[in-house]
Motif scaffolding. Structure first.
Motif, PDB file in Angstrom:
ATOM      1  N   TYR A  73      25.980 -37.624  12.821  1.00 11.82           N
ATOM      2  CA  TYR A  73      25.455 -37.541  11.461  1.00 11.82           C
ATOM      3  C   TYR A  73      24.057 -36.917  11.502  1.00 11.82           C
ATOM      4  O   TYR A  73      23.272 -37.186  12.414  1.00 11.82           O
ATOM      5  N   GLY A  74      23.761 -36.111  10.503  1.00 12.93           N
ATOM      6  CA  GLY A  74      22.432 -35.526  10.395  1.00 12.93           C
ATOM      7  C   GLY A  74      21.933 -35.608   8.974  1.00 12.93           C
ATOM      8  O   GLY A  74      22.688 -35.347   8.025  1.00 12.93           O
ATOM      9  N   ILE A  75      20.670 -35.994   8.808  1.00 14.82           N
ATOM     10  CA  ILE A  75      20.074 -36.024   7.470  1.00 14.82           C
ATOM     11  C   ILE A  75      18.763 -35.254   7.488  1.00 14.82           C
ATOM     12  O   ILE A  75      18.066 -35.190   8.499  1.00 14.82           O
ATOM     13  N   ASP A  76      18.445 -34.660   6.338  1.00 18.56           N
ATOM     14  CA  ASP A  76      17.177 -33.952   6.173  1.00 18.56           C
ATOM     15  C   ASP A  76      16.842 -33.952   4.690  1.00 18.56           C
ATOM     16  O   ASP A  76      17.753 -33.905   3.853  1.00 18.56           O
ATOM     17  N   TYR A  77      15.550 -34.011   4.385  1.00 17.59           N
ATOM     18  CA  TYR A  77      15.194 -34.028   2.966  1.00 17.59           C
ATOM     19  C   TYR A  77      15.152 -32.633   2.361  1.00 17.59           C
ATOM     20  O   TYR A  77      14.970 -32.478   1.153  1.00 17.59           O
ATOM     21  N   SER A  78      15.349 -31.609   3.169  1.00 16.67           N
ATOM     22  CA  SER A  78      15.380 -30.241   2.668  1.00 16.67           C
ATOM     23  C   SER A  78      16.823 -29.796   2.454  1.00 16.67           C
ATOM     24  O   SER A  78      17.587 -29.669   3.416  1.00 16.67           O
ATOM     25  N   PRO A  79      17.232 -29.532   1.209  1.00 18.08           N
ATOM     26  CA  PRO A  79      18.595 -29.046   0.968  1.00 18.08           C
ATOM     27  C   PRO A  79      18.884 -27.750   1.715  1.00 18.08           C
ATOM     28  O   PRO A  79      20.016 -27.530   2.157  1.00 18.08           O
ATOM     29  N   SER A  80      17.877 -26.904   1.880  1.00 19.84           N
ATOM     30  CA  SER A  80      18.071 -25.632   2.587  1.00 19.84           C
ATOM     31  C   SER A  80      18.366 -25.865   4.060  1.00 19.84           C
ATOM     32  O   SER A  80      19.148 -25.121   4.673  1.00 19.84           O
ATOM     33  N   ALA A  81      17.745 -26.886   4.654  1.00 17.98           N
ATOM     34  CA  ALA A  81      18.019 -27.219   6.049  1.00 17.98           C
ATOM     35  C   ALA A  81      19.458 -27.682   6.200  1.00 17.98           C
ATOM     36  O   ALA A  81      20.166 -27.274   7.122  1.00 17.98           O
ATOM     37  N   VAL A  82      19.904 -28.546   5.309  1.00 18.05           N
ATOM     38  CA  VAL A  82      21.274 -29.065   5.367  1.00 18.05           C
ATOM     39  C   VAL A  82      22.276 -27.942   5.136  1.00 18.05           C
ATOM     40  O   VAL A  82      23.324 -27.877   5.791  1.00 18.05           O
ATOM     41  N   GLN A  83      21.962 -27.030   4.221  1.00 20.93           N
ATOM     42  CA  GLN A  83      22.831 -25.879   3.988  1.00 20.93           C
ATOM     43  C   GLN A  83      22.990 -25.059   5.266  1.00 20.93           C
ATOM     44  O   GLN A  83      24.104 -24.653   5.625  1.00 20.93           O
ATOM     45  N   LEU A  84      21.879 -24.811   5.965  1.00 18.33           N
ATOM     46  CA  LEU A  84      21.928 -24.046   7.208  1.00 18.33           C
ATOM     47  C   LEU A  84      22.728 -24.792   8.271  1.00 18.33           C
ATOM     48  O   LEU A  84      23.572 -24.202   8.960  1.00 18.33           O
TER      49      LEU A  84
END
Length: 224
Positions: A85-96
């Motif tokens: 599982y991976g989480i990030d507060y940046s939607p652009s990071a998650v998109q990448l």
């Protein structure tokens, strides 16, 4: 928590990471470059080696806090791990991260946009066996909100982070963190309220001005 602090920096702001990952998404679409590997490939290899030395693939759940482009989880997937599982507060990071995982047929890695310091109801019932951090705590410590909280004598993002990580873990989990801003001793101090030092990863050392050290450190903790 007492001891050294760092001045606020744009590296501690969501705006910085959003704009950076917007650019890296464009680069990935145009030339297939997944973006920067923070702290270098060696740090990723060291963290993966620690995980593979300590647990069997798919026997434990693993979450990467501030996953960015997902490089660390990709490396674990290449070593047979799937409960990732991976989480990030940046939607652009998650998109990448999702785009890269799809390209490599690793869509079983689950990514989610989460500002876990400020979302009290986020998966409160979820417990992870292994919690990973490569640079996220460093960035949080540079958040301008941390400096503001200190001036007011209040709890800031740095303190909330430690509490949140503890909430994510069971009684027998492990927390593995890599930092370039803090020494092993400072991390042991900062996490000492909820965690016990377990082990650390060895890196090449250098000497300067009569002091010996390394550019980064990776430390493993277990919950108290």
């Amino acid at each position: 928590m007492e001891g050294g602090e760092f001045k606020a920096s744009q590296l501690g702001t969501k705006q910085y990471w959003d704009s950076m990952y917007v650019r890296e998404n464009v680069n990935f679409e145009e030339i297939g470059d997944i973006g920067e590997v923070w702290f270098g490939e060696d740090s990723v290899e060291k963290m993966v080696d620690w995980v593979t030395d300590n647990i069997e693939p798919n026997t434990k759940s693993i979450i990467d806090l501030g996953c960015g482009n997902g490089h660390l989880l990709l490396a674990l997937a290449e070593n047979g791990f799937q409960n990732l599982y991976g989480i990030d507060y940046s939607p652009s990071a998650v998109q990448l991260a999702k785009s890269v995982a799809k390209q490599r047929d690793m869509e079983y890695i689950q990514y989610q946009t989460v500002d876990f310091l400020n979302e009290d109801d986020w998966r409160q019932s979820a417990v992870y066996d292994i919690v990973l951090d490569k640079g996220t705590y460093d960035a949080i410590c540079l958040d301008p909100a941390q400096e503001e909280a200190k001036q007011k004598g209040e709890e800031g993002p740095k303190e909330r982070y430690v509490e949140k990580v503890r909430q994510m873990m069971g009684t027998e989990g492990s927390f593995l963190i890599t930092s370039c801003n803090w020494t092993r001793e400072e991390l042991i101090r900062d996490f000492g309220k909820y965690f016990e030092y377990s082990s650390h990863v060895k890196y090449p050392t250098f000497s300067f001005g009569g002091q010996t050290g390394s550019k980064i450190c990776t430390v493993a903790f277990t919950p108290k």
